[in-house]
Design a protein around this motif. Structure first.
Motif, short mmCIF file in Angstrom:
data_model
loop_
_atom_site.label_atom_id
_atom_site.label_comp_id
_atom_site.label_asym_id
_atom_site.label_seq_id
_atom_site.Cartn_x
_atom_site.Cartn_y
_atom_site.Cartn_z
N SER A 91 0.82 -1.11 -0.03
CA SER A 91 0.42 -0.03 0.01
C SER A 91 0.77 1.29 -0.03
O SER A 91 2.23 1.08 0.51
CB SER A 91 -0.74 -0.05 0.92
N ALA A 92 0.19 1.75 -0.26
CA ALA A 92 1.00 3.68 -0.24
C ALA A 92 1.99 3.92 0.68
O ALA A 92 2.58 4.11 1.36
CB ALA A 92 0.08 4.80 -1.01
N ARG A 93 0.71 4.38 2.02
CA ARG A 93 0.99 3.58 3.01
C ARG A 93 2.50 3.29 3.57
O ARG A 93 3.34 3.62 4.49
CB ARG A 93 -0.04 3.26 4.15
N GLN A 94 2.69 1.80 3.02
CA GLN A 94 3.65 1.35 3.55
C GLN A 94 4.57 1.30 2.67
O GLN A 94 5.70 1.97 3.56
CB GLN A 94 3.58 -0.18 3.05
N VAL A 95 5.08 1.75 1.16
CA VAL A 95 5.77 2.75 0.75
C VAL A 95 6.14 4.08 0.82
O VAL A 95 7.37 4.25 1.19
CB VAL A 95 5.40 2.62 -0.94
N LYS A 96 5.43 4.74 2.05
CA LYS A 96 5.87 5.79 1.88
C LYS A 96 7.30 5.69 3.30
O LYS A 96 7.77 6.67 4.23
CB LYS A 96 4.36 6.26 3.00
N SER A 97 6.44 4.57 4.64
CA SER A 97 6.75 4.59 5.47
C SER A 97 8.97 3.79 5.07
O SER A 97 9.66 3.77 5.71
CB SER A 97 6.13 3.25 6.57
N LEU A 98 8.55 2.64 3.91
CA LEU A 98 9.89 2.46 3.28
C LEU A 98 11.15 3.15 2.80
O LEU A 98 11.90 2.55 3.18
CB LEU A 98 9.41 1.30 2.77
N ARG A 99 10.16 4.41 2.10
CA ARG A 99 11.22 4.76 1.65
C ARG A 99 12.20 5.43 2.92
O ARG A 99 13.65 5.82 2.37
CB ARG A 99 10.15 6.83 1.48
N ALA A 100 12.25 5.29 4.40
CA ALA A 100 12.92 6.13 5.05
C ALA A 100 14.53 4.41 5.42
O ALA A 100 15.24 5.12 5.42
CB ALA A 100 12.14 5.84 6.89
N ARG A 101 13.83 3.15 4.04
CA ARG A 101 15.36 2.56 4.56
C ARG A 101 16.33 2.98 3.20
O ARG A 101 17.24 2.88 3.66
CB ARG A 101 14.84 1.20 3.74
N TYR A 102 16.11 3.93 2.55
CA TYR A 102 17.04 4.67 1.64
C TYR A 102 17.37 5.51 2.16
O TYR A 102 18.01 6.52 0.69
CB TYR A 102 16.23 4.07 0.14
N PHE A 112 11.27 6.43 -8.32
CA PHE A 112 11.91 5.86 -6.42
C PHE A 112 10.95 4.78 -6.59
O PHE A 112 11.25 4.17 -5.22
CB PHE A 112 13.01 6.99 -6.32
N ASP A 113 10.28 5.38 -6.21
CA ASP A 113 8.91 4.61 -5.67
C ASP A 113 8.68 3.16 -6.12
O ASP A 113 8.63 1.84 -5.67
CB ASP A 113 7.91 5.45 -5.46
N ALA A 114 8.71 2.98 -7.85
CA ALA A 114 9.05 1.13 -8.27
C ALA A 114 9.61 0.73 -8.06
O ALA A 114 10.03 -0.56 -7.33
CB ALA A 114 8.76 1.75 -9.72
N PHE A 115 10.58 1.72 -7.67
CA PHE A 115 12.09 0.69 -7.01
C PHE A 115 11.97 -0.08 -5.27
O PHE A 115 12.48 -0.81 -4.92
CB PHE A 115 13.23 1.68 -6.95
N VAL A 116 10.96 0.91 -4.84
CA VAL A 116 11.08 0.55 -3.24
C VAL A 116 10.11 -0.54 -3.46
O VAL A 116 10.36 -1.10 -2.59
CB VAL A 116 10.67 1.86 -2.83
N LEU A 117 9.42 -0.38 -4.40
CA LEU A 117 8.17 -1.18 -3.93
C LEU A 117 9.17 -2.49 -4.79
O LEU A 117 8.78 -4.23 -4.66
CB LEU A 117 7.09 -1.07 -5.07
N ALA A 118 9.68 -2.89 -6.05
CA ALA A 118 10.83 -3.46 -6.37
C ALA A 118 11.47 -4.38 -5.38
O ALA A 118 12.15 -5.50 -5.24
CB ALA A 118 11.26 -3.87 -7.01
N ASP A 119 12.36 -3.17 -4.14
CA ASP A 119 13.33 -3.73 -3.53
C ASP A 119 12.94 -4.86 -2.46
O ASP A 119 13.32 -5.74 -2.08
CB ASP A 119 14.28 -2.32 -2.89
N ALA A 120 11.73 -3.90 -1.83
CA ALA A 120 10.25 -4.69 -0.72
C ALA A 120 10.17 -5.45 -0.72
O ALA A 120 9.91 -6.67 -0.27
CB ALA A 120 9.54 -3.48 -0.36
N LEU A 121 9.97 -6.04 -2.50
CA LEU A 121 9.15 -6.92 -2.18
C LEU A 121 10.70 -8.78 -2.84
O LEU A 121 9.81 -9.45 -2.48
CB LEU A 121 8.74 -7.18 -3.89
N ARG A 122 11.23 -8.17 -2.70
CA ARG A 122 12.64 -8.36 -3.07
C ARG A 122 12.66 -9.35 -1.52
O ARG A 122 13.32 -9.81 -1.72
CB ARG A 122 13.65 -8.25 -3.82
N THR A 123 13.40 -8.34 -0.47
CA THR A 123 13.58 -8.27 0.91
C THR A 123 12.21 -8.94 1.84
O THR A 123 12.60 -10.06 2.95
CB THR A 123 14.42 -6.98 1.61
N ASP A 124 10.94 -8.40 1.11
CA ASP A 124 10.12 -9.13 2.08
C ASP A 124 8.51 -10.01 1.67
O ASP A 124 7.94 -9.20 1.70
CB ASP A 124 9.54 -7.92 3.45
N ALA A 125 9.09 -10.72 0.24
CA ALA A 125 8.01 -11.17 -0.29
C ALA A 125 6.63 -11.99 0.57
O ALA A 125 5.23 -11.65 0.30
CB ALA A 125 8.71 -12.33 -1.34
#
Length: 419
Positions: A91-102, A112-125
């Motif tokens: 969700s967009a809310r989760q993506v907003k929190s995940l941006r702080a990783r980078y 950048f949001d597309a990268f966050v989505l892809a990398d979050a799927l890689r690490t926490d599928a």
């Protein structure tokens, strides 16, 4: 020698790749990362048929099977599922929190949001929900139900606009009949849109004229002509003459025609909803619920869907519907609060149905009354009852059997206690 070594060598496995798509109605940002999180492809494509085809080609070129996206519906999701990709919702809310990783800047950028989505799927599928598509029959029913809901919202807005105009210009028309937008009330305003024209009814033999008009328009209410005339005569005075009165007449006639059209369209939609519900395989399950009727049953079915894998247990259904409380605990502090992150349409439909069931079901009445005796206000007690109904509803839905009061709930226990 080289050929022999090659033939005997073990087969190399393809490196997993993951993709994220930040989509909009104009263009879509795509990012593909490898198993180490390195970007191997980035692109921005238009929301067109060639653009969607390019997304599919890039994903297949890099061997992508899993795609992360912010929404679980829409044309992009349908396209990806149709082409055989597994789609995960972040969700967009989760993506907003995940941006702080980078980084701590908090910048918003589609790529950048597309990268966050892809990398979050890689690490926490395993943490993200997989999109489980419904059948076309369910999707069509959901479209009809939500269109009806939106149409009612428009009708209420036009009703309130008409009410505001009448309060200033023709107060006698307010409260004359039980509702302002029922057919008899609309017929009255079409015939007498201003106080000046309604004066013909109140002058002289007003009761006789009102009686004739009611008979001609097939009025079947409880109010007598004398009572209606008394209401008109006792109401506050509005605008009778002048440009403002003429403008008011035009506005009233316009809004009356609009309300008539909206009511007709709502009736047409409800007929289509009934037709779709009767033809749906899961229709008998939801129609068997007490006080469900047609529109409520169709709404529950449309919002829950027909994919059993989406809700593996009753608790997941209650959480998605927002009727299960949200618990937060840290150290000695424990807080049980109202769940805000949920399917709002499903929650509204479930609570609307559940709070009416005590009128027809002894178990529901007992559950609601016990919640009220514990000090719960009506909205809280209704959610408690709705959470109880989700266990029964999920069991009927999962087993594909209609509701049976002798098998589901504590109705049999209550009857034994009463005996």
């Amino acid at each position: 020698m080289i050929r022999g070594l090659t033939e005997g060598a073990p087969e190399m496995k393809a490196t997993p790749t993951f993709a994220g798509i930040d989509w909009s109605w104009q263009h879509h940002a795509l990012c593909i990362v490898d198993n180490d999180g390195q970007r191997i492809e980035e692109a921005t494509v238009s929301h067109t048929r060639p653009g969607m085809a390019k997304i599919t080609a890039l994903l297949r070129r890099h061997g992508v099977d899993r795609v992360g996206i912010e929404r679980g519906d829409g044309p992009v999701v349908e396209h990806l599922i149709r082409d055989g990709f597994q789609v995960f919702i972040i969700s967009a809310r989760q993506v907003k929190s995940l941006r702080a990783r980078y980084g701590s800047a908090g910048n918003k950028d589609d790529r950048f949001d597309a990268f966050v989505l892809a990398d979050a799927l890689r690490t926490d599928a395993g943490r993200w929900a997989v999109v489980q598509p419904d059948t076309q029959e369910t999707i069509a029913l959901r479209m009809l139900v939500r269109a009806r809901h939106d149409l009612i919202g428009h009708r209420i807005a036009v009703h309130n606009q008409l009410l505001a105009v009448l309060q200033h210009n023709f107060p006698g028309a307010i409260g004359l009949f039980s509702q302002l937008d029922i057919p008899i009330s609309l017929a009255f305003l079409r015939r007498f849109p201003t106080e000046a024209k309604a004066a013909w009814l109140t002058a002289g033999r007003g009761e006789l004229r009102m009686g004739h008009w009611l008979q001609a328009n097939h009025y079947c209410g409880r109010h007598t002509p004398a009572r209606l005339i008394t209401h008109l005569r006792g109401a506050a005075t509005g605008r009778i003459t002048g440009p403002a009165a003429e403008a008011s007449e035009l506005i009233v006639l316009t809004l009356v025609d609009l309300l008539t059209t909206l009511r007709t369209q709502q009736a047409d939609l409800e007929a289509r909803i009934k037709e779709a519900l009767l033809a749906h395989p899961d229709g008998p399950i939801f129609q068997s619920l007490p006080r469900a009727g047609t529109v409520r049953a169709a709404t529950l079915l449309a919002e829950i869907g027909d994919c059993r894998a989406r809700f593996p247990d009753a608790a997941s259904l209650a959480a998605a519907a927002g009727v299960a409380p949200s618990t937060r605990q840290s150290g000695k502090h424990r807080n049980v609060a109202y769940r805000r992150g949920c399917n709002k349409q499903l929650r509204a439909a479930l609570v609307d149905w559940a709070q009416d069931t005590p009128r027809a079901n002894a178990w529901a009445r007992d559950t609601y009354d016990r919640a009220r005796h514990r000090g719960c206000r009506h909205p809280h007690a209704a959610r408690i009852l709705a959470q109880g109904w989700t266990r029964i509803l999920w069991r009927c839905w999962h087993d594909q059997v209609p509701y049976n009061p002798d098998l589901h709930g504590r109705l049999g226990t209550l009857q034994q206690e009463a005996a």
